[in-house]
Design an enzyme around this catalytic site. Structure first.
Site, PDB file in Angstrom:
ATOM      1  N   VAL A  11       0.818  -1.210   0.000  1.00 54.38           N
ATOM      2  CA  VAL A  11       0.000   0.000   0.000  1.00 54.38           C
ATOM      3  C   VAL A  11       0.856   1.265   0.000  1.00 54.38           C
ATOM      4  CG1 VAL A  11      -1.604   1.331   1.427  1.00 54.38           C
ATOM      5  CG2 VAL A  11      -2.056  -1.063   0.944  1.00 54.38           C
ATOM      6  N   LEU A 153      -7.099  -0.616  -2.928  1.00 58.39           N
ATOM      7  CA  LEU A 153      -6.416  -1.239  -4.066  1.00 58.39           C
ATOM      8  C   LEU A 153      -6.313  -2.752  -3.883  1.00 58.39           C
ATOM      9  CD1 LEU A 153      -3.339  -2.133  -3.119  1.00 58.39           C
ATOM     10  CD2 LEU A 153      -2.891   0.289  -3.364  1.00 58.39           C
ATOM     11  N   LYS A 207     -14.182   0.622   5.348  1.00 61.37           N
ATOM     12  CA  LYS A 207     -13.193  -0.328   4.819  1.00 61.37           C
ATOM     13  C   LYS A 207     -13.505  -1.763   5.274  1.00 61.37           C
ATOM     14  CE  LYS A 207      -9.439  -2.115   3.239  1.00 61.37           C
ATOM     15  NZ  LYS A 207      -9.259  -2.373   1.829  1.00 61.37           N
ATOM     16  N   ASN A 211     -14.821  -4.936   2.903  1.00 54.95           N
ATOM     17  CA  ASN A 211     -14.059  -6.189   2.797  1.00 54.95           C
ATOM     18  C   ASN A 211     -14.871  -7.379   3.294  1.00 54.95           C
ATOM     19  OD1 ASN A 211     -11.864  -5.173   1.543  1.00 54.95           O
ATOM     20  ND2 ASN A 211     -10.420  -5.468   3.226  1.00 54.95           N
ATOM     21  N   GLY A 256     -14.169 -21.204  -5.326  1.00 57.74           N
ATOM     22  CA  GLY A 256     -12.767 -21.627  -5.270  1.00 57.74           C
ATOM     23  C   GLY A 256     -12.457 -22.238  -3.921  1.00 57.74           C
ATOM     24  N   CYS A 263      -5.630  -9.285   3.413  1.00 57.07           N
ATOM     25  CA  CYS A 263      -6.705  -8.409   3.899  1.00 57.07           C
ATOM     26  C   CYS A 263      -7.940  -9.146   4.408  1.00 57.07           C
ATOM     27  CB  CYS A 263      -7.102  -7.427   2.804  1.00 57.07           C
ATOM     28  SG  CYS A 263      -5.791  -6.242   2.475  1.00 57.07           S
TER      29      CYS A 263
HETATM   30  N1  NAD Z   1      -1.903  -5.371   0.701  1.00 57.95           N
HETATM   31  C1  NAD Z   1      -3.082  -4.949   0.259  1.00 57.95           C
HETATM   32  O1  NAD Z   1      -3.569  -5.360  -0.807  1.00 57.95           O
HETATM   33  C2  NAD Z   1      -3.856  -3.918   1.037  1.00 57.95           C
HETATM   34  C3  NAD Z   1      -4.972  -3.304   0.435  1.00 57.95           C
HETATM   35  C4  NAD Z   1      -5.675  -2.352   1.155  1.00 57.95           C
HETATM   36  C5  NAD Z   1      -5.283  -2.044   2.458  1.00 57.95           C
HETATM   37  N2  NAD Z   1      -4.223  -2.674   3.028  1.00 57.95           N
HETATM   38  C6  NAD Z   1      -3.825  -2.286   4.389  1.00 57.95           C
HETATM   39  O2  NAD Z   1      -2.695  -1.421   4.310  1.00 57.95           O
HETATM   40  C7  NAD Z   1      -1.808  -1.644   5.412  1.00 57.95           C
HETATM   41  C8  NAD Z   1      -0.418  -1.985   4.894  1.00 57.95           C
HETATM   42  O3  NAD Z   1      -0.497  -3.213   4.225  1.00 57.95           O
HETATM   43  P1  NAD Z   1       0.691  -3.759   3.309  1.00 57.95           P
HETATM   44  O4  NAD Z   1       0.228  -5.015   2.684  1.00 57.95           O
HETATM   45  O5  NAD Z   1       1.203  -2.640   2.451  1.00 57.95           O
HETATM   46  O6  NAD Z   1       1.780  -4.057   4.478  1.00 57.95           O
HETATM   47  P2  NAD Z   1       3.255  -4.630   4.344  1.00 57.95           P
HETATM   48  O7  NAD Z   1       3.435  -5.524   5.488  1.00 57.95           O
HETATM   49  O8  NAD Z   1       3.494  -5.121   2.958  1.00 57.95           O
HETATM   50  O9  NAD Z   1       4.176  -3.326   4.528  1.00 57.95           O
HETATM   51  C9  NAD Z   1       4.271  -2.605   5.724  1.00 57.95           C
HETATM   52  C10 NAD Z   1       5.614  -1.872   5.733  1.00 57.95           C
HETATM   53  O10 NAD Z   1       5.657  -0.970   6.847  1.00 57.95           O
HETATM   54  C11 NAD Z   1       6.993  -0.944   7.348  1.00 57.95           C
HETATM   55  N3  NAD Z   1       6.955  -0.391   8.712  1.00 57.95           N
HETATM   56  C12 NAD Z   1       6.367  -0.908   9.820  1.00 57.95           C
HETATM   57  N4  NAD Z   1       6.516  -0.061  10.863  1.00 57.95           N
HETATM   58  C13 NAD Z   1       7.193   1.014  10.398  1.00 57.95           C
HETATM   59  C14 NAD Z   1       7.642   2.242  10.974  1.00 57.95           C
HETATM   60  N5  NAD Z   1       7.386   2.538  12.257  1.00 57.95           N
HETATM   61  N6  NAD Z   1       8.313   3.117  10.201  1.00 57.95           N
HETATM   62  C15 NAD Z   1       8.567   2.838   8.914  1.00 57.95           C
HETATM   63  N7  NAD Z   1       8.155   1.704   8.304  1.00 57.95           N
HETATM   64  C16 NAD Z   1       7.484   0.813   9.034  1.00 57.95           C
HETATM   65  C17 NAD Z   1       7.441  -2.391   7.253  1.00 57.95           C
HETATM   66  O11 NAD Z   1       8.852  -2.486   7.280  1.00 57.95           O
HETATM   67  C18 NAD Z   1       6.836  -2.792   5.895  1.00 57.95           C
HETATM   68  O12 NAD Z   1       7.748  -2.551   4.845  1.00 57.95           O
HETATM   69  C19 NAD Z   1      -2.463  -2.734   6.249  1.00 57.95           C
HETATM   70  O13 NAD Z   1      -3.241  -2.149   7.258  1.00 57.95           O
HETATM   71  C20 NAD Z   1      -3.360  -3.444   5.256  1.00 57.95           C
HETATM   72  O14 NAD Z   1      -4.473  -4.056   5.880  1.00 57.95           O
HETATM   73  C21 NAD Z   1      -3.494  -3.588   2.333  1.00 57.95           C
END
Ligand code: NAD
Length: 435
Positions: A11, A153, A207, A211, A256, A263
């Site tokens: 994200v 996304l 959100k 979901n 499926g 998520c």
């Molecule tokens: N992956 C998806 O498709 C998606 C879609 C919509 C919403 N979300 C939500 O978005 C959020 C992030 O999801 P994601 O999949 O991108 O997570 P992710 O685990 O891929 O990435 C999180 C990142 O944050 C970094 N991080 C953690 N603490 C930190 C700090 N204090 N300072 C700097 N960096 C830090 C980690 O090192 C990691 O790189 C979640 O709440 C998730 O539910 C995800």
């Protein structure tokens, strides 16, 4: 405008790259030194189509920066997006907000001038107010507002989803915060994408409500698929007949092996926990959480039956491991449950996924043999199991299976192939909800 994004996961990195594409000056910050070092060299830590091009173009244009340091960047920012993970907390199923609060605490010390702190992470109702309290507690002089801007996304089509979303949801309450958020999303407002402004709590709940609804829809069609199998109906046609009703819609009616990913599993669980906290019943969602778990586990049984009741010493070709195509994300992938159970039953597992093998290696039993192609996987296999519907598997013909397997058995958990064509070619074919 200057934007800081904390967290460069799916994200954070996509949002940061897309905001820089809009022309804003974006600094993406992550604690993970290797990730940031790689990003500075143009290495994209995740598999997401088109992201490499977007990152390199905007980095070269001087609008997109990567660092591990908040100092000097947060001070300059008009908006700081918190996009860190909110995984399921061990033991109790609630969302683990420790990364969000830690990020808020770290940001607080560097605030200088009016800043909007935006939670983009998926966070339970009430978190925005708590983030506000954390920042206020750490820096009582800070001039800021907290906004909620949940992200919708999908991995695999993340850039398009960010650039052309169905809607943008913003929980913001002060005129100053609303004005900053409007400016940030003006490029999307100009292409007539609806921007919905709400209270903080409402945005946070939208959100989860969205979901959970999609998870219910998937589980519903999975249960209909089971019923189709029992009564001799075809779920493909049932889904079509339902989906043509505009009130229902055709999307998310593909049966499926159960939903997975980063998520739906954690967000449905967190919604149930929030409802419990407020003593409200969301029994539909609780049922779906339990049903989906049991469904993933039940899939191995289909493979065992297709193989005549025993897997001992049988070679299985596993096609696809990621929780869906076009991603390397293995979080909560149905493949984890299925492969573990098949291996436990004594099968010799040969697996191939176009993108998720590195991620999968760390999560699957050591006995799994990872192959370089679908063909290598199928060679001399007793049965093939399609778990993830990558396009390259869609392209496999009956002959491809027959060339490699002596008595081809194919368990298609995504209904990718035409049963009549497969069976007509002499393949022992089973799918989901189609007899
Ligand atoms: N992956 C998806 O498709 C998606 C879609 C919509 C919403 N979300 C939500 O978005 C959020 C992030 O999801 P994601 O999949 O991108 O997570 P992710 O685990 O891929 O990435 C999180 C990142 O944050 C970094 N991080 C953690 N603490 C930190 C700090 N204090 N300072 C700097 N960096 C830090 C980690 O090192 C990691 O790189 C979640 O709440 C998730 O539910 C995800």
């Amino acid at each position: 405008m200057n934007i800081v994004v904390i967290g460069t996961g799916y994200v954070g990195l996509v949002s940061g790259a897309c905001f820089s594409e809009f022309g804003f000056n974006v600094t993406c910050i992550d604690k993970d030194v290797d990730k940031i070092t790689g990003l500075k060299q143009g290495k994209i830590p995740i598999y997401e189509p088109g992201l490499d091009v977007l990152v390199s173009r905007n980095s070269a244009a001087g609008r997109l920066h990567f660092t591990t340091e908040l100092r000097g960047h947060v001070q300059q920012a008009d908006a700081v997006f918190i996009a860190v993970g909110t995984p399921t907390r061990r033991g109790d199923g609630h969302a683990d907000l420790s990364y969000v609060f830690a990020a808020a605490q770290e940001v607080a010390a560097h605030l200088d001038g009016y800043t909007v702190i935006v939670t983009k992470s998926t966070v339970p109702v009430g978190t925005g107010r708590k983030v506000e309290a954390v920042i206020r507690g750490a820096n009582d002089k800070a001039d800021f507002d907290v906004a909620s801007n949940p992200e919708f996304l999908r991995e695999g089509s993340a850039i398009n989803d960010f650039m052309r979303p169905d809607r943008i949801v913003v929980g913001a309450e002060s005129p100053a915060a609303i004005s900053v958020m409007k400016a940030l999303y003006r490029p999307l407002y100009l292409i007539e994408k609806p921007v919905l402004f709400t209270r903080l709590e409402t945005a946070e709940l939208i959100k989860y409500a969205a979901n959970a609804f999609l998870a219910v829809k998937i589980s519903y069609i999975n249960q209909m698929a089971d019923l189709c199998e029992a009564v001799g109906a075809d779920v493909h046609d049932v889904a079509k007949g339902m989906g043509l009703d505009n009130r229902i819609g055709a999307k998310f009616l593909h049966p499926g092996p159960g939903y997975g990913g980063s998520c739906f599993p954690k967000d449905t669980l967190a919604l149930v926990k929030t409802a419990e906290q407020y003593d409200v019943s969301v029994s539909i969602v609780s049922d779906v959480v339990a049903y989906n778990d049991s469904r993933k586990k039940a899939m191995a049984g289909r493979v065992i039956s297709a193989c005549g009741g025993s897997l001992a010493g049988k070679k299985l070709a596993i096609l696809g491991l990621a929780f869906k195509p076009e991603t390397d994300d293995m979080r909560e992938s149905p493949a984890l449950d299925i492969v573990q159970e098949l291996a436990r039953q004594g099968a010799i597992i040969h697996a191939y996924d176009p993108a998720a093998m590195d991620e999968a290696r760390a999560l699957l039993p050591d006995s799994v043999i990872f192959e370089k192609s679908a063909q290598a996987c199928l060679a001399a296999a007793d049965a093939a199991v399609l778990i993830t519907e990558w396009n390259e598997f869609r392209a496999l013909t009956p002959q491809n299976f027959k060339d490699q397997m002596k008595h081809p058995v194919l368990v298609d958990l995504r209904n990718v192939y035409d049963p009549a064509v497969m069976r007509g070619a002499g393949i022992s074919y089973s799918s989901v909800g189609r007899s």
